[in-house]
Motif scaffolding. Structure first.
Motif, mmCIF file in Angstrom:
data_model
loop_
_atom_site.group_PDB
_atom_site.id
_atom_site.type_symbol
_atom_site.label_atom_id
_atom_site.label_comp_id
_atom_site.label_asym_id
_atom_site.label_seq_id
_atom_site.Cartn_x
_atom_site.Cartn_y
_atom_site.Cartn_z
ATOM 1 N N THR A 55 0.791 -1.361 -0.098
ATOM 2 C CA THR A 55 0.125 -0.154 0.116
ATOM 3 C C THR A 55 0.934 1.189 0.088
ATOM 4 O OG1 THR A 55 -0.069 -0.211 2.572
ATOM 5 C CG2 THR A 55 -2.066 -1.081 0.948
ATOM 6 N N GLU A 79 -1.712 1.586 -9.551
ATOM 7 C CA GLU A 79 -1.509 3.334 -9.581
ATOM 8 C C GLU A 79 -0.564 3.584 -8.778
ATOM 9 O OE1 GLU A 79 -3.713 5.122 -11.468
ATOM 10 O OE2 GLU A 79 -5.279 3.534 -12.043
ATOM 11 N N GLN A 105 -5.481 -3.895 -3.327
ATOM 12 C CA GLN A 105 -5.742 -4.896 -3.980
ATOM 13 C C GLN A 105 -4.574 -6.144 -3.967
ATOM 14 O OE1 GLN A 105 -7.143 -4.350 -8.260
ATOM 15 N NE2 GLN A 105 -6.642 -2.291 -7.914
ATOM 16 N N ASN A 152 -3.233 2.202 -5.133
ATOM 17 C CA ASN A 152 -4.478 1.082 -4.879
ATOM 18 C C ASN A 152 -3.829 -0.215 -4.456
ATOM 19 O OD1 ASN A 152 -3.241 0.621 -7.341
ATOM 20 N ND2 ASN A 152 -5.081 0.153 -8.532
#
Length: 360
Positions: A54, A85, A62, A59
Motif C-alpha cells: 500500500t 496506480e 488489491q 491502490n
C-alpha cells in the motif's frame, strides 16, 4: 526482517529474470526485490525496502488482500491481471503471480510482468480517441476561422480601394500584409480540412509500389548523404485502398525523418529504412484481424524530443523549427481511413514509425 546472507546468495539467480520479483515478510513488508523489480518500479531497493504494497501503489490494497489470502494458504499460487496506480507516474498494467511459500521469514512471493499486449491496446485506443478529438477540433476551429477571415480580407481590400491617392503608396504596404496573412491562414485552414473533404478513390494497392514512389521522391530531394534501405516481404498481397492517400501518409513520415537526419546527411551516414512484414492476429481499434500489413519507417536520427512524443499526432505540434505540425496528423487520418493506425517508438539513434493496416 532483513534477509540473511546465505538466503540472499540463494536469491542471486532471481536477478537474471526478466519479470519483477518481490519477497514479503509476514507483516507484508518488502524484504527483497530483484533487479527487474527495481527497473519496473523505477526505484532502488534501498528506497522501498521495508515498505508495504500500500506504500508502493495508490491502490495497493488489491495486492494486500491477495497477500493476506496467500498468508492464510488459501491457494498455492494465484494469477491475476492488475492495474497498479502510482503517484505522479503512469499506471502499471501487470500480470501478477502471487505464490505462498513455506518459509516463516518470507511467506509470500509476488511476481509482476508488464502486460505488453494490454499496454499496446491502451496506446492504440488513446491514439484513436486522440484522432477523433483532433478531427472534431479541426473541423470546428477551421469553420470558426474561415468566416471572419473572409471578412478581414474583404475589409482590407475595400480599405485599399478607398484610400486617397496620396496615402495609397505609404499605406498599401499595410493592407497588403493583412491580405497576404489572411491568404496564408486560409491556406492553412484548407489544409486542415482537406482530408475530411476528400473522398477516397479506392482501388488495388501494392504497398511496395507505394514505398518505391515515396523512395524516389525522397532520393530526388536528398540525393547525397542519405542511404535508403528496403527490406520488403514480397508475399504481402494487394489490398483495397486509396493509393494516393497512402503515398501522402508514408511520404509525410519519411520526409519528416529525412529532415530530422540533417546532421547525419552532412556526415554521410544517414539511414532510412522501409520494412514490410505480415502481422498475424492483430487487434486495431478493438477489432481483431487475421492478417495486417506491418510497415516500418525507421531512421537513425536524433529521435523525437521527449516532451512532444505523446503529442506528435496532434495538429500544429512540430519538433522542427518552421514545421507546420500537420504532416503526421494527416498521415494518421489517412491511415485510419484504411481502418489502420500509426504508432511510434523513438529514442536517440532510432525512430520507428509503424503502420498497421488490415489485409484481406
Amino acid at each position: 526482517m532483513p534477509i540473511k546472507t546465505a538466503e540472499a546468495k540463494a536469491l542471486d539467480g532471481l536477478d537474471l529474470l526478466a519479470s519483477a520479483v518481490l519477497l514479503l515478510d509476514k507483516d507484508g513488508r518488502i524484504v527483497y526485490a530483484n533487479a527487474a523489480a527495481e527497473n519496473l518500479l523505477e526505484s532502488s531497493f534501498k528506497l522501498f525496502a521495508q515498505q508495504t504494497l500500500t506504500d508502493l501503489f495508490l491502490n495497493g490494497e488489491q495486492l494486500t488482500a491477495i497477500f493476506q489470502q496467500a498468508l492464510e494458504h488459501q491457494f498455492d499460487d494465484l494469477r491475476q491481471d492488475l492495474i497498479l496506480e502510482r503517484m505522479g507516474r503512469e499506471p502499471l498494467l501487470v500480470d501478477t503471480i502471487v505464490t505462498a511459500l513455506d518459509k516463516p521469514e518470507t511467506p509470500v512471493l509476488i511476481e509482476l510482468r508488464e502486460n505488453v499486449q494490454q499496454l499496446k491496446l491502451k496506446r492504440e485506443e488513446r491514439l484513436i480517441d486522440q484522432s477523433q478529438v483532433n478531427k472534431e477540433l479541426i473541423r470546428n476551429l477551421a469553420h470558426e476561422i474561415k468566416n471572419p477571415l473572409g471578412g478581414i480580407r474583404g475589409a482590407a481590400q475595400l480599405l485599399e480601394l478607398e484610400l486617397p491617392e496620396r496615402q495609397l503608396k505609404e499605406l498599401r504596404e499595410y493592407t497588403q500584409v493583412i491580405i497576404k496573412e489572411a491568404d496564408r491562414l486560409q491556406t492553412l485552414v484548407d489544409r486542415l480540412l482537406a482530408p475530411h473533404r476528400m473522398a477516397q478513390i479506392v482501388g488495388d494497392v501494392n504497398i511496395h509500389e507505394v514505398c518505391e514512389r515515396v523512395r524516389s521522391l525522397i532520393v530526388a530531394e536528398f540525393p547525397a548523404g542519405l542511404s535508403i534501405k528496403r527490406d520488403y516481404d514480397l508475399s504481402i498481397p494487394q489490398f483495397r485502398g486509396d493509393k494516393e492517400q497512402l503515398i501522402q501518409a508514408i511520404l509525410n513520415i519519411a520526409h519528416n525523418a529525412a529532415q530530422a537526419l540533417g546532421e547525419r546527411i552532412k556526415s554521410g551516414d544517414a539511414e532510412l529504412t522501409f520494412q514490410t512484414r505480415v502481422a498475424r492476429q492483430v487487434t486495431v481499434a478493438k477489432v481483431r484481424y487475421r492478417l495486417a500489413l506491418d510497415l516500418h519507417i525507421i531512421d537513425n536520427g536524433p529521435g523525437i524530443p521527449a516532451e512532444i512524443q505523446e503529442r506528435i499526432f496532434y495538429p500544429l505540434v512540430s519538433g522542427r523549427e518552421g514545421g507546420s505540425g500537420l504532416g503526421l496528423t494527416l498521415a494518421q487520418t489517412f491511415v485510419q481511413q484504411h481502418m489502420g493506425v500509426i504508432e511510434c517508438e523513438s529514442r536517440v539513434g532510432c525512430t520507428d514509425f509503424r503502420i498497421l493496416i488490415p489485409l484481406p
